[in-house]
Scaffold this motif. Structure first.
Motif: not given
Length: 247
Positions: A12-31, A71-78
């Protein structure tokens, strides 16, 4: 099939843009973290795709060239279009492999292929996850011991609303006492599907060597062996048929 496995890692590449904790762990995105680990394997050609690209990064020509989709998704399945979900399902039924990670259990793609609710219990706290390898001879568990542990992970608990797996690969135990079928496979049409539970966005799960090994093993296991498009042809008889009875 070619010797090189063409892999598309979708996130999705959404958490990484919204949550600083996520972006600190995955600066280029989880994908990209998942894809980077896979790129170390010489037999894989890996690309990435994300939700906000045209066609969610999965136009028909990309899916046509993909052997295995992760496939990794969470916030935006719909927000995933029904048309793209249907195209992914079509390709799996034709033979493409599918690896569904963590909260992807609620994705349109996985639910379409399972035909069930895919619901579960969950808790985001301070649980340790111990994953027990219950299929030590399976290709997906190659190089994995009897168990491994993740010091912190989101808890998923039973009942898990999936059809009975063709193969159960991992069972997880959490500090709070719950257990969960955390690795399972299915055959859908001509394609193979593997669901693998770990991967909450606020923990460095995809940097873990065991998790990376399992995803790589799963990609190799899920690679297509055939490509058979759906058809419903009128079929002539192989042998002469007796005359139709007179009325």
């Amino acid at each position: 099939m070619t010797s090189t496995i063409s892999v598309t890692v979708w996130g999705e590449f959404r958490h990484e843009k919204k949550n600083p904790k996520v972006s600190s762990i995955y600066p280029e995105g989880m994908h990209e973290a998942i894809a980077s680990a896979l790129r170390r394997a010489p037999d894989l050609a890996v690309r990435t795709a994300t939700l906000d690209e045209p066609d969610h990064g999965l136009p028909t020509d990309v899916l046509e060239r993909t052997d295995v989709l992760v496939w990794w998704g969470h916030l935006a399945h719909q927000e995933v279009s029904d048309a793209v979900a249907a195209e992914v399902q079509r390709r799996v039924l034709e033979g493409m492999g599918l690896i569904v990670l963590h909260s992807g259990h609620y994705s349109k793609v996985f639910k379409r292929l399972m035909g069930t609710t895919c619901s579960l219990k969950w808790r985001e706290a301070t649980d340790k996850e111990r994953l027990w390898n219950v299929a030590p001879s399976h290709p997906i568990t190659e190089g994995v011991g009897d168990y491994f542990e993740l010091p912190q992970e989101e808890m998923y608990g039973e009942p898990f609303g999936i059809p009975t797996p063709d193969e159960l690969i991992f069972i997880s135990w959490f500090t709070g006492g719950e257990v969960f079928r955390s690795g399972a496979t299915w055959q859908r049409g001509h394609g193979r599907v593997f669901y693998f539970r770990p991967g909450h966005e606020t923990y460095p799960t995809y940097h873990d060597a065991n998790v990376q090994r399992i995803v790589l093993n799963a990609v190799r296991w899920a690679r297509p062996t055939v490509r058979i498009k759906d058809s419903a042809p009128c079929s002539p008889p192989l042998e002469p048929l007796p005359p139709a009875p007179s009325s």
